[in-house]
Design a protein around this motif. Structure first.
Motif, PDB file in Angstrom:
ATOM      1  N   GLN A  32       0.610  -1.370   0.135  1.00  3.87           N
ATOM      2  CA  GLN A  32      -0.055   0.025  -0.078  1.00  3.87           C
ATOM      3  C   GLN A  32       1.035   1.252  -0.102  1.00  3.87           C
ATOM      4  N   ASP A  34       0.046   5.256   0.958  1.00  3.39           N
ATOM      5  CA  ASP A  34      -0.748   6.447   1.366  1.00  3.39           C
ATOM      6  C   ASP A  34      -0.136   7.701   1.159  1.00  3.39           C
ATOM      7  N   ILE A  54       1.310   8.245  -9.935  1.00  4.68           N
ATOM      8  CA  ILE A  54       2.290   7.112  -9.447  1.00  4.68           C
ATOM      9  C   ILE A  54       2.327   6.190 -10.550  1.00  4.68           C
ATOM     10  N   GLN A  75      -6.497   6.024 -12.281  1.00  7.34           N
ATOM     11  CA  GLN A  75      -6.053   5.266 -11.265  1.00  7.34           C
ATOM     12  C   GLN A  75      -4.908   5.524 -10.984  1.00  7.34           C
ATOM     13  N   TYR A  76      -3.967   6.272 -11.780  1.00 13.71           N
ATOM     14  CA  TYR A  76      -2.578   6.665 -11.534  1.00 13.71           C
ATOM     15  C   TYR A  76      -2.269   8.074 -11.602  1.00 13.71           C
ATOM     16  N   TRP A  78      -4.060  12.064  -9.849  1.00 16.92           N
ATOM     17  CA  TRP A  78      -5.031  12.816  -9.169  1.00 16.92           C
ATOM     18  C   TRP A  78      -4.541  14.025  -8.897  1.00 16.92           C
ATOM     19  N   ARG A  92      -4.889   9.953  -0.229  1.00 15.77           N
ATOM     20  CA  ARG A  92      -4.938   8.890  -1.176  1.00 15.77           C
ATOM     21  C   ARG A  92      -4.432   7.489  -0.737  1.00 15.77           C
ATOM     22  N   GLU A  93      -5.280   6.359  -1.004  1.00 17.40           N
ATOM     23  CA  GLU A  93      -4.618   5.212  -0.238  1.00 17.40           C
ATOM     24  C   GLU A  93      -4.509   4.397  -1.647  1.00 17.40           C
ATOM     25  N   ILE A  94      -3.370   3.712  -1.997  1.00 17.91           N
ATOM     26  CA  ILE A  94      -3.295   3.072  -3.058  1.00 17.91           C
ATOM     27  C   ILE A  94      -2.911   1.564  -2.937  1.00 17.91           C
ATOM     28  N   ASN A  95      -3.803   0.401  -3.543  1.00 15.15           N
ATOM     29  CA  ASN A  95      -3.455  -0.806  -3.377  1.00 15.15           C
ATOM     30  C   ASN A  95      -2.208  -1.360  -4.180  1.00 15.15           C
ATOM     31  N   LEU A  96      -1.118  -1.235  -4.064  1.00 14.50           N
ATOM     32  CA  LEU A  96       0.049  -1.464  -4.734  1.00 14.50           C
ATOM     33  C   LEU A  96       0.172  -3.088  -5.087  1.00 14.50           C
TER      34      LEU A  96
END
Length: 134
Positions: A32, A34, A54, A75-76, A78, A92-96
């Motif tokens: 993840q 953050d 990202i 998705q990548y 913002w 922003r939380e991104i599930n890696l």
């Protein structure tokens, strides 16, 4: 780096349209990211936006050279939006785990796009950020 570790990239910076700030993360087993951003009063007054991306190492040259960048999807990336006189940038939380990237970047730029022609009418973006990757 990677599994069972936490890496942090944080700073306070000021960006013009063609300046960027990059955080690079290398390793495996990331789960993840953050991302927290707080603009300053001067950024809110100037009307400058902050865009964040990202993407994996394989897309770095494309992004830097503004050519064939494949990560132009919400998705990548913002951005912060101006709301009632203030720049709002939600965490922003991104599930890696969905990506399986080893080396990847989180980059910040003064929007709307550092590849566009320079627009002197927009002020500088002054902000602080923290990226935590586990």
């Amino acid at each position: 780096t990677g599994e069972d570790e936490e890496l942090v990239c944080e700073d306070t910076t000021t960006l013009t349209q063609y300046e960027v700030f990059e955080c690079e993360f290398t390793g495996t087993g990331w789960t993840q990211a953050d991302i927290y951003v707080q603009s300053t009063e001067s950024s809110r007054e100037s009307g400058a936006n902050i865009w964040m991306y990202i993407f994996p190492l394989e897309q770095y040259d494309s992004w830097v050279n503004c050519e064939d960048f494949e990560m132009n999807h919400p998705q990548y990336y913002w951005w912060g939006s101006d709301s009632n006189g203030g720049l709002i940038i939600p965490a922003r939380e991104i599930n890696l785990e969905n990506f399986g990237w080893g080396t990847f970047y989180v980059v910040f730029e003064r929007g709307p796009d550092s590849c566009d022609e320079e627009d002197d009418s927009l002020g500088v973006a002054e902000f602080s950020f923290k990226v935590v990757v586990t």
